[in-house]
Design a protein around this motif. Structure first.
Motif, PDB file in Angstrom:
ATOM      1  N   HIS A  74       0.829  -1.205   0.000  1.00 47.37           N
ATOM      2  CA  HIS A  74       0.000   0.000   0.000  1.00 47.37           C
ATOM      3  C   HIS A  74       0.861   1.252   0.000  1.00 47.37           C
ATOM      4  N   ASP A 118      -2.108   1.987  -8.221  1.00 46.42           N
ATOM      5  CA  ASP A 118      -2.620   0.925  -7.363  1.00 46.42           C
ATOM      6  C   ASP A 118      -1.934  -0.393  -7.704  1.00 46.42           C
ATOM      7  N   SER A 178      -5.660  -3.826  -5.488  1.00 49.24           N
ATOM      8  CA  SER A 178      -6.921  -3.126  -5.260  1.00 49.24           C
ATOM      9  C   SER A 178      -7.213  -3.037  -3.776  1.00 49.24           C
ATOM     10  N   ASP A 179      -8.140  -2.111  -3.423  1.00 51.75           N
ATOM     11  CA  ASP A 179      -8.512  -1.968  -2.021  1.00 51.75           C
ATOM     12  C   ASP A 179      -9.122  -3.250  -1.469  1.00 51.75           C
ATOM     13  N   SER A 180      -9.863  -3.963  -2.308  1.00 50.52           N
ATOM     14  CA  SER A 180     -10.472  -5.224  -1.865  1.00 50.52           C
ATOM     15  C   SER A 180      -9.406  -6.280  -1.573  1.00 50.52           C
ATOM     16  N   THR A 181      -8.416  -6.369  -2.487  1.00 48.22           N
ATOM     17  CA  THR A 181      -7.331  -7.353  -2.267  1.00 48.22           C
ATOM     18  C   THR A 181      -6.491  -6.972  -1.055  1.00 48.22           C
ATOM     19  N   PRO A 215     -16.051  -4.938  -7.967  1.00 54.63           N
ATOM     20  CA  PRO A 215     -15.048  -4.381  -7.043  1.00 54.63           C
ATOM     21  C   PRO A 215     -15.666  -3.649  -5.868  1.00 54.63           C
ATOM     22  N   SER A 216     -16.714  -2.872  -6.126  1.00 50.22           N
ATOM     23  CA  SER A 216     -17.313  -2.122  -5.017  1.00 50.22           C
ATOM     24  C   SER A 216     -17.982  -3.055  -4.018  1.00 50.22           C
ATOM     25  N   PHE A 239     -15.304  -4.867  -2.045  1.00 45.37           N
ATOM     26  CA  PHE A 239     -14.660  -3.994  -1.072  1.00 45.37           C
ATOM     27  C   PHE A 239     -15.498  -3.882   0.195  1.00 45.37           C
TER      28      PHE A 239
END
Length: 746
Positions: A133, A142, A145-148, A207-208, A211
């Motif tokens: 990050h 990125d 991703s934020d989810s990963t 993705p949303s 997340f």
């Protein structure tokens, strides 16, 4: 029910009921140590020193990191550079926390070392998403991703689940290999759980949606792990394990608070707040670092109270819940993603379980063999202790007998009493042997047997040359059987030994011992324990016997010196007074006479001055010899002092004493051996005679009256016999007149 379901139910039962050993495999720990980066090792050395100093240094270090984060955000803002620098400092704090956990792992032992190893793995899992990050923020792209990123962060719960299966620190030890096989099987179950709940469902989501789902999962995981640790803390009994779990619960509480607040910020997209929240993440890294540094191992194992029934009931209920969950996960995972990976996981777990079961059986067999060997060793040790106790009792009895012999010998008043006492005592000390004690005579040309015990295995000893011990002046030991080196005074052929008796540095005799007929079948090696014990006892007994004989000889010599005059051999004045007092009291009691003669050599001082002291001494010795030949066995001849002598004649009347005195006067005058040459006048003696009760019936006056008669004889011309004047004495004694005539003619 599938094969995987049956296996995992059995495996979970095995996991929950298992107890792990203390310690980590040394080879694995060396591998872990060598894997540390050199820079990390330098940081470990920098953090060395006293524990309190380390805590202060680490606290200031994290405070400095938070200050740098504040300055970076204040100067560069919450954008790319400010936020990236702040997140980079979070990575630095995470690395410091890993180093602190690593140091604590190196200090720990047993199950505690496994706990801190897994604790370090948790911090390493944090380090991976934090680094990715921070790099993505600095590079303005990125990388994940934020989810990963959220899924990677949730992996820190996997080692926590493995920690929950660790036993109490005070659990029974087992093999190191069994620990890691158990952890390997647990890791398979944990991997299936995380794949089913976290990673596989997110593949088909937008993705949303993924997340938001992962944010909710991270919050739920944090709360679940905190509750699970609190439940485990409730079931733990060992104080050391409870101390670790309390620290761990504090760590998870801080993690849960930070995770929930961070997820709320990310859910509502508060970018500025997210950048400033890195200060909280740095504080979140300081918590595990300080928790690790403040932990100290318990110096001794603790005694833990046995678990209660409700503890086992709670563990079994948790087992049922785990089995149901695993069964559901396995069936769902197999239907959605195929059976290949499921079969691989089951095969690996079965292999690990098979090896684990084989190791358990092997270690149990080893324990049985070791226990049997320990029992045999204990039995052998008990036998050795029994023999030692018997030897100790025997030695105590022998020492007691030796002490008694020494005490009795020292209490003996004569050598004859010693020789009467020794046979019985020596037979008790050497019950399986016969023996004799031989003493050399005064001229040292003959050996006399003074004590003997047992049968006739030891004969008399004719000359000192017949014994090797007297020849050599040392102990002589001979084994069973005929030999030229065997002493001739032994009649039998058993084991024998001769010990010289030393007194004043020279041998005065020997102590001879030989096996009796009853002991002829025993070991005959002179180096055997039996012979060594006998030799030691015989040495001690010989020392006591020689000391007693020497002391009695010295005592006799001192007694003679105390009552005898060394020049003349006559009794001295002290003995004369004691004997006269005793004899006069006996005479008064038995009404019998006692005569006393006081004698003095005439002109002895002139003779001594003319011919010297040596001639005077020879004259005194010669006169004393005449006195001894002139008295009876019951009479006592004493040297009163100088040239004066006293004769005490028991049961002798006054007239008999006057006749005896006249006879002694003539013998002295006619003895030519007392003369030094033809020109020397004959030696003469003056004598005073008193008798009890004819002269006086008072004991204290008898010697005084005899002395007065002596001085009267010397005044009247010497070489005469004078009768003492008392209330019962006659003044015209015919003996005195004849003595005066003889004196005038001479």
């Amino acid at each position: 029910m599938t094969l995987g379901t049956i296996f995992f139910r059995f495996a979970c039962t095995f996991f929950v009921s298992s107890r792990f050993t203390s310690g980590v495999a040394p080879s694995l720990r060396r591998t872990m140590f060598s894997a540390v980066h050199p820079a990390q090792n330098r940081l470990v050395r920098q953090l060395g020193g006293d524990s309190s100093r380390q805590i202060i240094r680490v606290s200031w270090l994290f405070a400095g990191l938070m200050l740098l984060q504040t300055l970076s955000l204040a100067i560069f803002g919450t954008g790319r550079w400010g936020g990236g620098l702040a997140e980079s400092l979070v990575v630095v704090g995470n690395a410091i926390a890993v180093v602190c956990a690593w140091r604590t792992f190196r200090r720990a032992h047993g199950v505690a070392s496994i706990f801190w190893f897994l604790f370090g793995v948790i911090l390493l899992i944090w380090l991976a998403p934090s680094t990715l990050h921070a790099c993505g923020r600095l590079l303005a792209q990125d990388l994940v991703s934020d989810s990963t990123w959220r899924l990677l962060y949730c992996l820190y719960g996997a080692p926590i689940l493995m920690i929950l299966f660790l036993p109490d620190i005070s659990g029974q030890p087992r093999a190191n290999s069994e620990i890691f096989l158990d952890l390997f099987q647990i890791s398979i179950v944990v991997a299936l759980i995380y794949s089913t709940f976290f990673f596989l469902p997110a593949n088909g989501m937008a993705p949303s949606e993924a997340f938001v789902r992962n944010l909710n999962l991270s919050d739920a995981q944090s709360v679940f792990l905190l509750v699970a640790v609190l439940v485990r803390l409730r079931l733990t009994r060992a104080p050391s394990a409870r101390s670790l779990l309390r620290r761990f619960g504090l760590f998870l509480f801080v993690c849960a608070v930070a995770t929930i607040v961070s997820d709320l910020i990310d859910l509502h997209h508060y970018l500025a707040a997210a950048a400033w929240f890195n200060l909280v993440w740095t504080l979140n890294q300081a918590t595990p670092a300080l928790i690790a540094l403040t932990w100290t191992p318990h110096p001794e194992p603790e005694v833990v109270a046995p678990p209660k029934f409700f503890t086992f009931l709670g563990m079994n209920l948790a087992l049922v819940a785990i089995m149901v969950t695993v069964n559901f996960l396995m069936d769902s995972w197999e239907e959605a993603h195929g059976a290949l990976l499921t079969d691989i996981a089951i095969a690996a777990s079965l292999t690990a379980f098979t090896v684990r079961l084989a190791l358990t059986q092997y270690h149990q067999q080893q324990e049985i063999v070791h226990r049997k060997a320990a029992q045999d060793q204990v039995a052998a040790s008990n036998e050795i202790v029994r023999r030692l106790l018997e030897d100790s009792r025997r030695q105590t009895a022998e020492i007691t007998q030796i002490s008694e012999i020494g005490s009795l010998l020292q209490a003996c008043s004569s050598r004859e009493e010693v020789f009467r006492l020794l046979p019985e005592r020596m037979h008790r000390l050497f019950p399986d042997a016969v023996g004799s004690i031989f003493l050399l005579n005064a001229s040292r040309n003959r050996v006399d047997t003074v004590a003997h015990w047992g049968s006739d295995a030891v004969s008399s000893l004719a000359t000192p040359g017949d014994c090797w011990a007297l020849r050599r002046g040392a102990v002589h030991i001979h084994a069973r059987g005929p030999s030229p080196s065997r002493c001739s005074h032994f009649l039998g052929e058993g084991d024998s030994l001769c010990i010289p008796l030393f007194a004043g540095g020279e041998a005065i005799g020997i102590l001879a011992l030989q096996d009796s007929f009853a002991a002829s079948t025993l070991e005959s090696d002179p180096r055997s324990d039996r012979m060594a014990r006998r030799l030691q006892l015989a040495r001690s007994a010989a020392e006591h016997v020689a000391l007693a004989i020497a002391n009695l000889g010295l005592r006799e010599s001192l007694r003679v010196q105390a009552v005898r005059d060394p020049l003349t051999g006559l009794y001295n004045r002290r003995y004369m007074q004691e004997f006269l007092e005793h004899e006069l009291h006996a005479a008064r009691r038995k009404q019998r006479p006692v005569a006393v003669l006081m004698l003095d050599l005439d002109h002895f001082k002139r003779f001594n001055d003319t011919f010297g002291h040596s001639a005077g001494d020879r004259m005194l010795a010669g006169v004393a010899e005449i006195f001894l030949r002139s008295v009876r066995a019951d009479d006592v001849a004493c040297r009163y002092g100088g040239e004066e002598f006293t004769l005490i004649l028991p049961e002798c009347s006054l007239q008999q004493a006057l006749a005896r005195a006249e006879d002694i006067r003539l013998r002295v005058a006619e003895n030519r051996q007392l003369h030094e040459g033809p020109s020397v006048k004959p030696v003469t003696v003056s004598i005073g005679v008193a008798a009890f009760p004819e002269t006086t019936d008072r004991v204290d006056l008898l010697l005084k009256l005899a002395d007065e008669a002596l001085y009267r004889a010397k005044r009247d011309g010497r070489n005469r016999v004078a009768q003492a004047r008392g209330p019962y004495a006659s003044s015209d004694s015919p003996t005195q007149n004849s003595a005066a005539a003889t004196s005038s003619s001479s």
